[in-house]
Design an enzyme around this catalytic site. Structure first.
Site, PDB file in Angstrom:
ATOM      1  N   GLY A 149       0.845  -1.196   0.000  1.00  0.00           N
ATOM      2  CA  GLY A 149       0.000   0.000   0.000  1.00  0.00           C
ATOM      3  C   GLY A 149       0.885   1.253   0.000  1.00  0.00           C
ATOM      4  O   GLY A 149       1.812   1.352   0.791  1.00  0.00           O
ATOM      5  N   ARG A 153       1.306  -5.309  -5.259  1.00  0.00           N
ATOM      6  CA  ARG A 153       1.587  -6.478  -4.419  1.00  0.00           C
ATOM      7  C   ARG A 153       1.812  -7.645  -5.374  1.00  0.00           C
ATOM      8  O   ARG A 153       1.035  -7.842  -6.304  1.00  0.00           O
ATOM      9  CB  ARG A 153       0.414  -6.716  -3.483  1.00  0.00           C
ATOM     10  CG  ARG A 153       0.236  -5.573  -2.464  1.00  0.00           C
ATOM     11  CD  ARG A 153      -0.872  -5.875  -1.467  1.00  0.00           C
ATOM     12  NE  ARG A 153      -0.960  -4.835  -0.438  1.00  0.00           N
ATOM     13  CZ  ARG A 153      -1.812  -3.820  -0.475  1.00  0.00           C
ATOM     14  NH1 ARG A 153      -2.605  -3.692  -1.516  1.00  0.00           N
ATOM     15  NH2 ARG A 153      -1.861  -2.917   0.488  1.00  0.00           N
ATOM     16  N   ASP A 210       4.755  -4.394   5.962  1.00  0.00           N
ATOM     17  CA  ASP A 210       5.142  -5.742   6.397  1.00  0.00           C
ATOM     18  C   ASP A 210       5.217  -6.734   5.231  1.00  0.00           C
ATOM     19  O   ASP A 210       6.112  -7.573   5.173  1.00  0.00           O
ATOM     20  CB  ASP A 210       4.196  -6.250   7.495  1.00  0.00           C
ATOM     21  CG  ASP A 210       2.729  -6.237   7.064  1.00  0.00           C
ATOM     22  OD1 ASP A 210       2.442  -5.724   5.947  1.00  0.00           O
ATOM     23  OD2 ASP A 210       1.873  -6.733   7.811  1.00  0.00           O
ATOM     24  N   THR A 267       4.305   2.792   5.702  1.00  0.00           N
ATOM     25  CA  THR A 267       2.898   2.369   5.673  1.00  0.00           C
ATOM     26  C   THR A 267       2.122   3.274   6.617  1.00  0.00           C
ATOM     27  O   THR A 267       2.620   3.639   7.680  1.00  0.00           O
ATOM     28  CB  THR A 267       2.717   0.900   6.113  1.00  0.00           C
ATOM     29  OG1 THR A 267       1.312   0.662   6.347  1.00  0.00           O
ATOM     30  CG2 THR A 267       3.471   0.551   7.379  1.00  0.00           C
ATOM     31  N   ASP A 317      -0.155   2.434   8.392  1.00  0.00           N
ATOM     32  CA  ASP A 317      -0.629   1.652   9.549  1.00  0.00           C
ATOM     33  C   ASP A 317       0.261   1.782  10.774  1.00  0.00           C
ATOM     34  O   ASP A 317      -0.168   1.455  11.880  1.00  0.00           O
ATOM     35  CB  ASP A 317      -0.717   0.160   9.174  1.00  0.00           C
ATOM     36  CG  ASP A 317      -1.610  -0.066   7.976  1.00  0.00           C
ATOM     37  OD1 ASP A 317      -1.488  -1.138   7.340  1.00  0.00           O
ATOM     38  OD2 ASP A 317      -2.398   0.829   7.650  1.00  0.00           O
ATOM     39  N   ASP A 353       2.508  -0.171  11.746  1.00  0.00           N
ATOM     40  CA  ASP A 353       2.396  -1.501  12.402  1.00  0.00           C
ATOM     41  C   ASP A 353       3.633  -2.371  12.191  1.00  0.00           C
ATOM     42  O   ASP A 353       3.542  -3.598  12.168  1.00  0.00           O
ATOM     43  CB  ASP A 353       1.167  -2.241  11.853  1.00  0.00           C
ATOM     44  CG  ASP A 353       1.270  -2.490  10.348  1.00  0.00           C
ATOM     45  OD1 ASP A 353       0.447  -3.270   9.814  1.00  0.00           O
ATOM     46  OD2 ASP A 353       2.191  -1.908   9.709  1.00  0.00           O
ATOM     47  N   ARG A 392      -5.471  -1.634   8.692  1.00  0.00           N
ATOM     48  CA  ARG A 392      -5.430  -3.093   8.496  1.00  0.00           C
ATOM     49  C   ARG A 392      -5.726  -3.780   9.823  1.00  0.00           C
ATOM     50  O   ARG A 392      -6.796  -3.572  10.385  1.00  0.00           O
ATOM     51  CB  ARG A 392      -4.093  -3.546   7.922  1.00  0.00           C
ATOM     52  CG  ARG A 392      -4.191  -4.927   7.267  1.00  0.00           C
ATOM     53  CD  ARG A 392      -2.850  -5.398   6.742  1.00  0.00           C
ATOM     54  NE  ARG A 392      -2.411  -4.633   5.587  1.00  0.00           N
ATOM     55  CZ  ARG A 392      -2.817  -4.874   4.349  1.00  0.00           C
ATOM     56  NH1 ARG A 392      -3.662  -5.856   4.117  1.00  0.00           N
ATOM     57  NH2 ARG A 392      -2.368  -4.150   3.345  1.00  0.00           N
TER      58      ARG A 392
END
Ligand code: F6P
Length: 337
Positions: free
Chosen positions: A15, A76, A107, A135, A137, A139, A181
């Site tokens: 992303g 992706r 990730d 990202t 996120d 994360d 996510r």
């Protein structure tokens, strides 16, 4: 004496995130400044398989530091996630004479980087891979910060502040779904920043009555007549939460799914500055022949860690932010009265 790095590839994968272009610019400018050639690999890891690349120099990355998205496109790649696909990628790296690759992404990108680095080692090749966390996120377990998170938070806050205007006017309840996510970092950070009535995150199992209805009731008792519920996409669907609220207390919430607007926009100062530092550190790790690395932010410092060790790290969710949110919600009428 470290082996001379002559040519590196740079790619963006997964992303997209605001600040990716700032990172690409920093990688290219740092490399070119040290006499290293730079190849832009388009569309993430799939560009290595399909030989989709472009020669980059200092001018190629002019006027992009403030641009959202990624000039190298992203994708992706299912094919890259299996051994045969990576064999094709390794052949392309050999053809190009790459001594290193800088992979900018989240990730999924890092899973690809790890698999590639292990497979390259099987070949006995001298190709190092360095990952840069990007990202919205936030994360990535080994890094306190990922490029794009700050810009996405500011985009969400700008949208929710606008929503609050009309919710106040109509004395309504707004349920807003944000990305992230499987992580609640974005939702909780934004929820705290907008003074949400309630925030639902995957890291805290949702008790609808406690986490939503009770908060709305307390807000009402505190004299508030509009309510803002922020839902992380990993914790639930805003439309369903809205229906549940209607069934429970009869009000008719208005639902907004912010969606991909959170991924766009000109990167914030923090994202541009962080991306610039990370791009520089990534190239220096290659120049200093440090092997496969992940560039991370630790308490604001930018450093590079061994890839295997870094990707085994996890980070504790900062639940104290949730406690602070509860303490500040509804004019301080906490549940512990
Ligand atoms: O990982 C970044 C992210 O924006 C997530 O927050 C979101 O769930 C996902 O990407 C959306 O993926 P796509 O752009 O493929 O729909």
């Amino acid at each position: 004496m470290s082996a001379k790095i002559r040519r590196i590839g740079v790619l963006t994968s997964g992303g997209d995130a605001p600040g990716m272009n700032s990172a690409v610019r920093a990688v290219v400018r740092t490399a070119v400044g040290q006499g290293i050639e730079c190849i832009g690999i388009r569309r993430g890891w799939s560009g290595l398989i399909s030989s989709d690349f472009v020669q980059l120099d200092g001018n190629s990355v002019s006027r992009i530091i403030n641009k959202g998205g990624t000039m190298l496109y992203t994708a992706r790649s299912e094919e890259f996630m299996d051994h045969a696909g990576r064999e094709k990628a390794i052949a392309t790296c050999k053809l190009l004479g790459l001594d290193g690759i800088v992979a900018i992404g989240g990730d999924g990108t890092f899973r690809g980087a790890l698999a590639l680095s292990r497979q390259v080692a099987e070949h006995g090749n001298k190709l190092s891979v360095v990952g840069i966390p990007a990202t919205i996120d936030n994360d990535i377990g080994c890094s306190h910060y990922t490029i794009g998170f700050d810009t996405a938070c500011n985009t969400c806050i700008e949208c929710i502040d606008k929503l609050r205007d009309t919710m106040q006017s109509h004395e309504r309840c707004s349920v807003v779904e944000v990305m992230g996510r499987h992580a609640g970092n974005l939702a909780l950070y934004v929820g705290l920043a907008v003074g949400a009535t309630a925030v639902l995150i995957p890291e805290r199992p949702v008790d609808f009555e406690r986490d939503v209805i009770e908060n709305i009731r307390r807000a009402r008792l505190a004299g508030t007549t509009h309510y803002m519920i922020v839902v992380a996409e990993g914790a639930g669907k805003a439309f369903y939460i809205g229906e549940q609220i209607h069934e429970a207390i009869g009000i008719d919430p208005r639902v907004t799914v912010l969606g991909h607007i959170q991924r766009g926009g000109s990167p914030s100062a923090r994202d541009r500055e962080t991306a610039s530092r990370m791009g520089y550190v990534a190239v220096q790790a290659l120049v200093n022949d440090k092997g496969n690395r992940i560039v991370v932010s630790k308490d604001g410092r930018i450093l590079d860690l061994d890839m295997e060790e870094a990707l085994a790290e996890t980070k504790e969710f900062q639940m104290e932010r949730y406690d602070i949110l509860e303490a500040l919600t509804n004019n301080g009428t906490s549940r512990f009265h």
